[in-house]
Design an enzyme around this catalytic site. Structure first.
Site, PDB file in Angstrom:
ATOM      1  N   VAL A 261     -19.138  22.714 -17.524  1.00  0.00           N
ATOM      2  CA  VAL A 261     -18.089  23.706 -17.226  1.00  0.00           C
ATOM      3  C   VAL A 261     -16.898  23.539 -18.269  1.00  0.00           C
ATOM      4  CG1 VAL A 261     -16.444  23.972 -15.635  1.00  0.00           C
ATOM      5  CG2 VAL A 261     -18.666  23.504 -14.575  1.00  0.00           C
TER       6      VAL A 261
ATOM      7  N   GLY B 148     -23.269  14.167  -9.693  1.00  0.00           N
ATOM      8  CA  GLY B 148     -23.304  12.644  -9.404  1.00  0.00           C
ATOM      9  C   GLY B 148     -23.174  12.353  -8.044  1.00  0.00           C
TER      10      GLY B 148
ATOM     11  N   GLU C  60       0.915  -1.009   0.078  1.00  0.00           N
ATOM     12  CA  GLU C  60       0.091  -0.162  -0.049  1.00  0.00           C
ATOM     13  C   GLU C  60       0.979   1.366   0.059  1.00  0.00           C
ATOM     14  OE1 GLU C  60      -3.405   0.840  -0.229  1.00  0.00           O
ATOM     15  OE2 GLU C  60      -2.213   2.977  -0.215  1.00  0.00           O
TER      16      GLU C  60
ATOM     17  N   LYS D 213     -19.714   9.763   5.285  1.00  0.00           N
ATOM     18  CA  LYS D 213     -20.948   9.375   6.281  1.00  0.00           C
ATOM     19  C   LYS D 213     -20.752   9.975   7.521  1.00  0.00           C
ATOM     20  CE  LYS D 213     -21.491   8.248   2.904  1.00  0.00           C
ATOM     21  NZ  LYS D 213     -20.866   7.947   1.615  1.00  0.00           N
TER      22      LYS D 213
ATOM     23  N   HIS E 206     -43.423  -4.590  11.513  1.00  0.00           N
ATOM     24  CA  HIS E 206     -44.397  -3.710  11.508  1.00  0.00           C
ATOM     25  C   HIS E 206     -44.409  -2.842  12.850  1.00  0.00           C
ATOM     26  CE1 HIS E 206     -47.698  -1.080  10.770  1.00  0.00           C
ATOM     27  NE2 HIS E 206     -48.486  -1.062  12.187  1.00  0.00           N
TER      28      HIS E 206
ATOM     29  N   ALA F 113     -17.387   0.287  -2.911  1.00  0.00           N
ATOM     30  CA  ALA F 113     -16.746  -0.325  -2.163  1.00  0.00           C
ATOM     31  C   ALA F 113     -17.401  -1.947  -1.927  1.00  0.00           C
ATOM     32  CB  ALA F 113     -16.571   0.202  -0.965  1.00  0.00           C
TER      33      ALA F 113
HETATM   34  P1  NAI Z   1     -20.418  10.357 -11.197  1.00  0.00           P
HETATM   35  O1  NAI Z   1     -20.058   9.719 -12.510  1.00  0.00           O
HETATM   36  O2  NAI Z   1     -21.189   9.744 -10.354  1.00  0.00           O
HETATM   37  O3  NAI Z   1     -20.830  11.693 -11.558  1.00  0.00           O
HETATM   38  C1  NAI Z   1     -20.148  12.606 -12.344  1.00  0.00           C
HETATM   39  C2  NAI Z   1     -21.219  13.722 -12.867  1.00  0.00           C
HETATM   40  O4  NAI Z   1     -20.313  14.963 -13.601  1.00  0.00           O
HETATM   41  C3  NAI Z   1     -22.116  13.135 -13.955  1.00  0.00           C
HETATM   42  O5  NAI Z   1     -23.139  13.379 -13.689  1.00  0.00           O
HETATM   43  C4  NAI Z   1     -21.392  14.111 -15.403  1.00  0.00           C
HETATM   44  O6  NAI Z   1     -22.524  14.094 -16.349  1.00  0.00           O
HETATM   45  C5  NAI Z   1     -20.858  15.153 -14.755  1.00  0.00           C
HETATM   46  N1  NAI Z   1     -19.900  15.920 -15.581  1.00  0.00           N
HETATM   47  C6  NAI Z   1     -18.827  15.582 -16.171  1.00  0.00           C
HETATM   48  N2  NAI Z   1     -17.976  16.514 -16.966  1.00  0.00           N
HETATM   49  C7  NAI Z   1     -18.617  17.730 -16.561  1.00  0.00           C
HETATM   50  C8  NAI Z   1     -18.495  19.152 -16.831  1.00  0.00           C
HETATM   51  N3  NAI Z   1     -17.425  19.406 -17.595  1.00  0.00           N
HETATM   52  N4  NAI Z   1     -19.445  20.054 -16.319  1.00  0.00           N
HETATM   53  C9  NAI Z   1     -20.683  19.660 -15.587  1.00  0.00           C
HETATM   54  N5  NAI Z   1     -20.797  18.234 -15.250  1.00  0.00           N
HETATM   55  C10 NAI Z   1     -19.960  17.367 -15.924  1.00  0.00           C
HETATM   56  O7  NAI Z   1     -18.903  10.687 -10.730  1.00  0.00           O
HETATM   57  P2  NAI Z   1     -18.457  10.956  -9.073  1.00  0.00           P
HETATM   58  O8  NAI Z   1     -19.727  11.651  -8.392  1.00  0.00           O
HETATM   59  O9  NAI Z   1     -17.265  11.999  -9.288  1.00  0.00           O
HETATM   60  O10 NAI Z   1     -18.166   9.542  -8.248  1.00  0.00           O
HETATM   61  C11 NAI Z   1     -17.260   8.822  -8.827  1.00  0.00           C
HETATM   62  C12 NAI Z   1     -17.341   7.410  -8.278  1.00  0.00           C
HETATM   63  O11 NAI Z   1     -17.410   7.305  -6.983  1.00  0.00           O
HETATM   64  C13 NAI Z   1     -18.473   6.942  -8.820  1.00  0.00           C
HETATM   65  O12 NAI Z   1     -18.056   5.670  -9.522  1.00  0.00           O
HETATM   66  C14 NAI Z   1     -19.382   6.460  -7.514  1.00  0.00           C
HETATM   67  O13 NAI Z   1     -20.047   5.278  -7.660  1.00  0.00           O
HETATM   68  C15 NAI Z   1     -18.294   6.527  -6.559  1.00  0.00           C
HETATM   69  N6  NAI Z   1     -18.969   6.798  -5.226  1.00  0.00           N
HETATM   70  C16 NAI Z   1     -20.049   6.091  -4.621  1.00  0.00           C
HETATM   71  C17 NAI Z   1     -20.595   6.647  -3.435  1.00  0.00           C
HETATM   72  C18 NAI Z   1     -21.649   5.713  -2.912  1.00  0.00           C
HETATM   73  O14 NAI Z   1     -21.764   4.486  -3.179  1.00  0.00           O
HETATM   74  N7  NAI Z   1     -22.374   6.381  -1.837  1.00  0.00           N
HETATM   75  C19 NAI Z   1     -20.171   7.955  -2.719  1.00  0.00           C
HETATM   76  C20 NAI Z   1     -19.035   8.447  -3.485  1.00  0.00           C
HETATM   77  C21 NAI Z   1     -18.703   8.114  -4.702  1.00  0.00           C
END
Ligand code: NAI
Length: 453
Positions: free
Chosen positions: A238, A183, A32, A49, A440, A315
């Site tokens: 953006v 996202g 690591e 969290k 319930h 994860a």
């Molecule tokens: P994501 O793929 O969920 O969301 C990224 C978003 O950015 C998309 O909706 C996309 O359309 C948008 N985007 C891309 N380029 C852009 C631009 N130039 N301008 C504006 N919008 C743009 O990715 P995110 O949120 O970074 O998460 C990454 C990874 O981490 C995912 O695979 C997710 O599953 C994992 N993750 C999971 C969590 C959970 O299970 N609760 C919590 C945090 C992360």
């Protein structure tokens, strides 16, 4: 030294694989380069969290009046929240390390690189020391996507733009924050910073938030987060970062957003660079290591689990993949069922789903029907969610009357969804499920009721 298994990466996939292999009697070395526990424990799932729990308590106290609870002068101390987050992380990382030590796993805290193979196995170099693994598991995780948007490099260097890593540790709450990407990461962090008082603008390229989530649920989530004061700019891409702001394009127009901080959360990609995988001929799919459902690569004896194979990037998938990889290297037959992997967004309200959404099922041409029910059918939901607008959606396979997917927006959804995972994964029939007794009053009763719609 020759090990039965060499694991590169100490996140959920790597540390669980090391644990399972050591439990089975294998001699294991784990490499690591940053922190044992990986992104999940140190700068992802667990820190988020912890922060979101404090925010939820704070929001709950501020909105207590609706429930007959009156409070005065409620404040949230961001510094104390961050300090507690650090304590939680230390505790959990400490526990992973002591489990690995107790199982006799050798931990090498250094960057490891594969250098080739010999008759003994795969050669690895770390801190100028050579190691050999008869089998190899690559679990090197992922990193934020940072595209070549004008000014982004400079904005990151100056600290104006940050990734989720820094967002979970910044010392002072920014008065305003622009979040690029609506996202999972963007929404969870937007939720926290809005609760602690930042003015939050989420800029999202698509016409909806939360990517692949069911459309109706995504709209309800957006409504709830807008009510909380988050400003959404959808259909907005953006294109430029500069001092004190960002520019996005919408319908051909350039629009500026001024802010104190920008979070870049536009996705993550597998961290496969510099691992030396080409020296043993591992096949790639772009940055992702190509694997089958048994987590095997094209090279016999080499496995890849977790974000580095790019298949699900969660994860909990990493945990399952780690177990499947170890089972297969022990000669057992085991496969990951990628069809039924739950996904959760830990906003308030929470969103959770498993299997096909209405949209994905229709895109695939599946013969399905949808049963949607308001969460208000659950007595406990009504008792605990004044004015709540949560829903439960079932996607039913018309050909065999089983569930293709279950999708929820309501608190506790994160804890409930595993039951739906069993329903979808095991292909239990609606008739069988209708005969199951649910406790319930609980929120999960909404799923039971939806089975009868
Ligand atoms: P994501 O793929 O969920 O969301 C990224 C978003 O950015 C998309 O909706 C996309 O359309 C948008 N985007 C891309 N380029 C852009 C631009 N130039 N301008 C504006 N919008 C743009 O990715 P995110 O949120 O970074 O998460 C990454 C990874 O981490 C995912 O695979 C997710 O599953 C994992 N993750 C999971 C969590 C959970 O299970 N609760 C919590 C945090 C992360």
């Amino acid at each position: 030294m020759i090990y039965d298994l060499a694991v590169i990466g100490g996140g959920p996939a790597g540390y669980l694989a090391a644990e399972r292999a050591a439990q089975a009697g294998l001699k294991v070395v784990l490499f690591e380069q940053r922190n044992v526990g990986g992104v999940c424990l140190n700068e992802g799932c667990i820190p988020t969290k912890t922060l979101l729990y404090s925010a939820k308590l704070f929001d709950g106290a501020r909105n207590g009046g609706k429930y007959g609870v009156h409070t005065q002068d409620i404040t949230i101390d961001h510094t104390a929240v961050i300090a507690r987050k650090d304590k939680v992380v230390r505790m959990l990382v400490g526990s992973v390390k002591s489990t690995l030590t107790a199982l006799g796993v050798d931990m090498v805290l250094a960057q490891a690189r594969v250098t080739g193979r010999s008759d003994d196995g795969f050669s690895i170099l770390a801190k100028d020391e050579a190691y050999v693994g008869k089998s190899l598991l690559i679990a090197a995780g992922s990193e934020p996507v940072l595209p070549p948007i004008y000014g982004l490099k400079e904005a990151l260097a100056s600290g104006f733009a940050i990734t989720s890593r820094e967002a979970l540790s910044i010392k002072t709450v920014p008065a305003s924050i622009a979040i690029i990407g609506g996202g999972v990461i963007g929404l969870e962090i937007a939720s926290y910073y809005r609760s602690v008082g930042s003015s939050v603008t989420v800029i999202e390229m698509l016409d909806h938030i939360a990517g692949p989530v069911d459309c109706e649920i995504s709209a309800i989530l957006q409504k709830n987060l807008s009510r909380k004061g988050i400003d959404f700019r959808l259909g907005s891409k953006v294109t430029e970062f500069r001092d004190g702001g960002v520019t996005y394009q919408k319908n051909g127009n350039d629009i500026d957003v001024f802010c104190d901080q920008v979070l870049v959360s536009i996705g993550r990609r597998p961290s496969s660079q510099g691992l030396g995988l080409e020296t043993i001929g591992v096949e790639m799919d772009g940055a992702a290591i190509r694997t089958d459902d048994r987590c095997r690569t094209n090279v016999p004896g080499v496995y890849a689990a977790g974000d580095v194979n790019g298949r699900s990037m969660l994860a909990h998938t990493a945990y399952r993949e780690a177990e499947v990889a170890v089972a297969n290297l022990l000669g057992q037959d085991d496969k990951v069922d990628y069809r039924s992997i739950p996904a959760v967004i830990y906003t308030n309200p929470e969103v959770a789903g498993v299997g096909e959404t209405e949209q994905s099922a229709r895109e695939k041409g599946l013969d399905c029907s949808v049963r949607t029910l308001s969460m208000r059918y659950s007595g406990r939901y009504v008792a605990e969610n004044e004015g709540g607008d949560g829903i439960c959606k079932l996607v039913v396979n018309n050909s065999d009357d089983t569930l293709l997917g279950v999708h929820l927006i309501a608190n506790y959804a994160s804890e409930i969804i595993y039951a739906a995972t069993l329903m979808v994964g095991r292909k239990l029939s609606i008739a069988e499920l209708q005969k199951t007794v649910f406790p319930h009053p609980t929120v999960v009763e909404a799923i039971r009721e939806a089975l009868f719609v």
